[in-house]
Design an enzyme around this catalytic site. Structure first.
Site, PDB file in Angstrom:
ATOM      1  N   ARG A 103       0.802  -1.377  -0.100  1.00 10.45           N
ATOM      2  CA  ARG A 103      -0.068   0.034   0.100  1.00 10.45           C
ATOM      3  C   ARG A 103       1.076   0.897  -0.244  1.00 10.45           C
ATOM      4  NH1 ARG A 103      -5.192   1.326   2.080  1.00 10.45           N
ATOM      5  NH2 ARG A 103      -5.379   3.777   2.987  1.00 10.45           N
ATOM      6  N   HIS A 130      -7.321   1.490  -6.903  1.00  9.07           N
ATOM      7  CA  HIS A 130      -7.794   0.547  -5.673  1.00  9.07           C
ATOM      8  C   HIS A 130      -8.231  -0.535  -5.909  1.00  9.07           C
ATOM      9  CE1 HIS A 130      -7.732   0.172  -1.219  1.00  9.07           C
ATOM     10  NE2 HIS A 130      -8.259   1.125  -1.158  1.00  9.07           N
ATOM     11  N   GLN A 133      -9.888  -2.659  -2.961  1.00  9.58           N
ATOM     12  CA  GLN A 133     -11.226  -2.131  -2.859  1.00  9.58           C
ATOM     13  C   GLN A 133     -13.091  -2.190  -4.156  1.00  9.58           C
ATOM     14  OE1 GLN A 133     -12.369  -0.277   0.633  1.00  9.58           O
ATOM     15  NE2 GLN A 133     -14.751  -0.363  -0.865  1.00  9.58           N
ATOM     16  N   ASP A 222     -16.337   9.184  -2.596  1.00 12.74           N
ATOM     17  CA  ASP A 222     -15.138   9.171  -1.613  1.00 12.74           C
ATOM     18  C   ASP A 222     -14.889  10.884  -1.123  1.00 12.74           C
ATOM     19  OD1 ASP A 222     -12.222   8.254   0.057  1.00 12.74           O
ATOM     20  OD2 ASP A 222     -11.732   7.855  -2.321  1.00 12.74           O
ATOM     21  N   CYS A 263     -15.991   3.790   0.562  1.00 11.07           N
ATOM     22  CA  CYS A 263     -15.016   3.164   0.708  1.00 11.07           C
ATOM     23  C   CYS A 263     -14.152   2.955   2.002  1.00 11.07           C
ATOM     24  CB  CYS A 263     -13.845   3.057   0.028  1.00 11.07           C
ATOM     25  SG  CYS A 263     -12.966   4.992  -0.149  1.00 11.07           S
ATOM     26  N   ARG A 291     -14.253  -6.360   1.538  1.00 10.94           N
ATOM     27  CA  ARG A 291     -12.770  -6.326   1.962  1.00 10.94           C
ATOM     28  C   ARG A 291     -11.951  -7.944   2.161  1.00 10.94           C
ATOM     29  NH1 ARG A 291     -10.119  -1.593   1.409  1.00 10.94           N
ATOM     30  NH2 ARG A 291      -8.447  -3.038   1.429  1.00 10.94           N
TER      31      ARG A 291
END
Length: 305
Positions: A103, A130, A133, A222, A263, A291
């Site tokens: 990450r 991502h 996700q 987001d 998310c 997830r």
């Protein structure tokens, strides 16, 4: 599947569906106490150059449930954060571990890691995309809507890593995708080029969130300023505030029964109102749970066969 999960652009529709089908089975096994320790004796190295709650807990828990072990490596505390070349890190970790999750900020760092490592590399998040996700998002939509093909997904907000992956994942699953963001905050040109060339579903980039949400089945948003963009927070607030918000007025133009996905973490009162968030909290936290199952599927498909 391919040898790594670096971005959804690399995957075919069939490979995405294989991940989702496997994730469904992983979730069923976990809920019903069915042993699925497919990665017994295997180790996942987890490199974190960006802080995390959900990514770390879900990968670490997932490896445990699959019978394996996860090793946490903080960018600040490891040689990665002290300037060791990515190719050296890759060639060291491949001798200790069976997979790497990273990450970080730059997509190029993930690509370089995969180039030099002989073991699978999983993108846990970059500024570009991502994928894990969005696999969880697609899984959640399919659970609640019983399909993906033919649905309309809209994204309201910054054309960030989430927007990039939602565009690619949604279109590849034959969902129509509509994105609304302010001028100057568009998704990545590489993603827009893909979207504009895709002929199996409809894509549009608009400035008006109400236009994007019109007859949408899934509404996604987001935060306005992602991690690493804190110094831009005030400028971004001025560009987004008062327009690019998922609120009751916007949800009224979506289809009846439309889902909301976020998310997390969510900034109530900014990109989404507290009322809409709480009204859709069940599906948002179902998305967060997924997830775990989606990433277990990815780890199994990359490391267990």
């Amino acid at each position: 599947m391919k040898d790594d999960l670096l971005k959804l652009l690399d995957l075919s529709r069939e490979e995405i569906r294989e991940i989702l089908d496997t994730a469904d089975q992983m979730k069923y096994n976990q809920k019903h106490g069915i042993p699925h320790d497919y990665l017994r004796g295997k180790t996942l190295a987890m490199i974190f150059e960006k802080n995390s709650t959900r990514t770390r807990v879900s990968f670490e828990t997932g490896m445990y449930q699959l019978g394996g072990h996860a090793v946490f490596l903080s960018g600040k505390e490891s040689q990665v954060g002290r300037g060791e070349p990515v190719q050296d890190t890759a060639r060291v970790l491949e001798r200790y571990c069976d997979g790497i999750m990273i990450r970080t900020y730059e997509q190029q760092e993930v690509e370089e890691l995969a180039k030099y490592a002989s073991i699978p590399v999983i993108n846990g998040l970059t500024d570009f995309c991502h994928p894990c996700q969005v696999l969880a998002d697609l899984m959640t939509v399919r659970e609640r809507m019983a399909r993906l093909e033919g649905l309309k997904l809209c994204f309201i907000g910054d054309g960030n890593n989430m927007a990039n992956s939602l565009i690619v994942g949604g279109l590849k699953c034959r969902m129509d995708v509509s994105v609304a963001c302010p001028e100057g905050y568009d998704p990545d040109p590489q993603v827009l080029e893909f979207a504009q060339s895709w002929d199996q579903a409809r894509f549009e980039l608009v400035r008006d969130p109400m236009e994007a949400a019109d007859h949408a089945d899934v509404v996604v948003t987001d935060v306005w300023a992602s991690m690493g963009q804190e110094e831009q927070a005030q400028k971004r607030r001025m560009a987004f505030e008062g327009v690019y918000q998922v609120n009751e007025r916007l949800m009224a133009v979506a289809n009846p029964g439309a889902m909301v996905q976020h998310c997390l973490p969510a900034h109530r009162g900014e990109e989404i109102t507290a009322q809409v968030f709480e009204a859709h909290a069940d599906e948002i936290f179902q998305e967060a749970e997924n997830r775990l199952h989606a990433q277990k599927a990815v780890m199994y498909l990359l490391m267990g066969r």
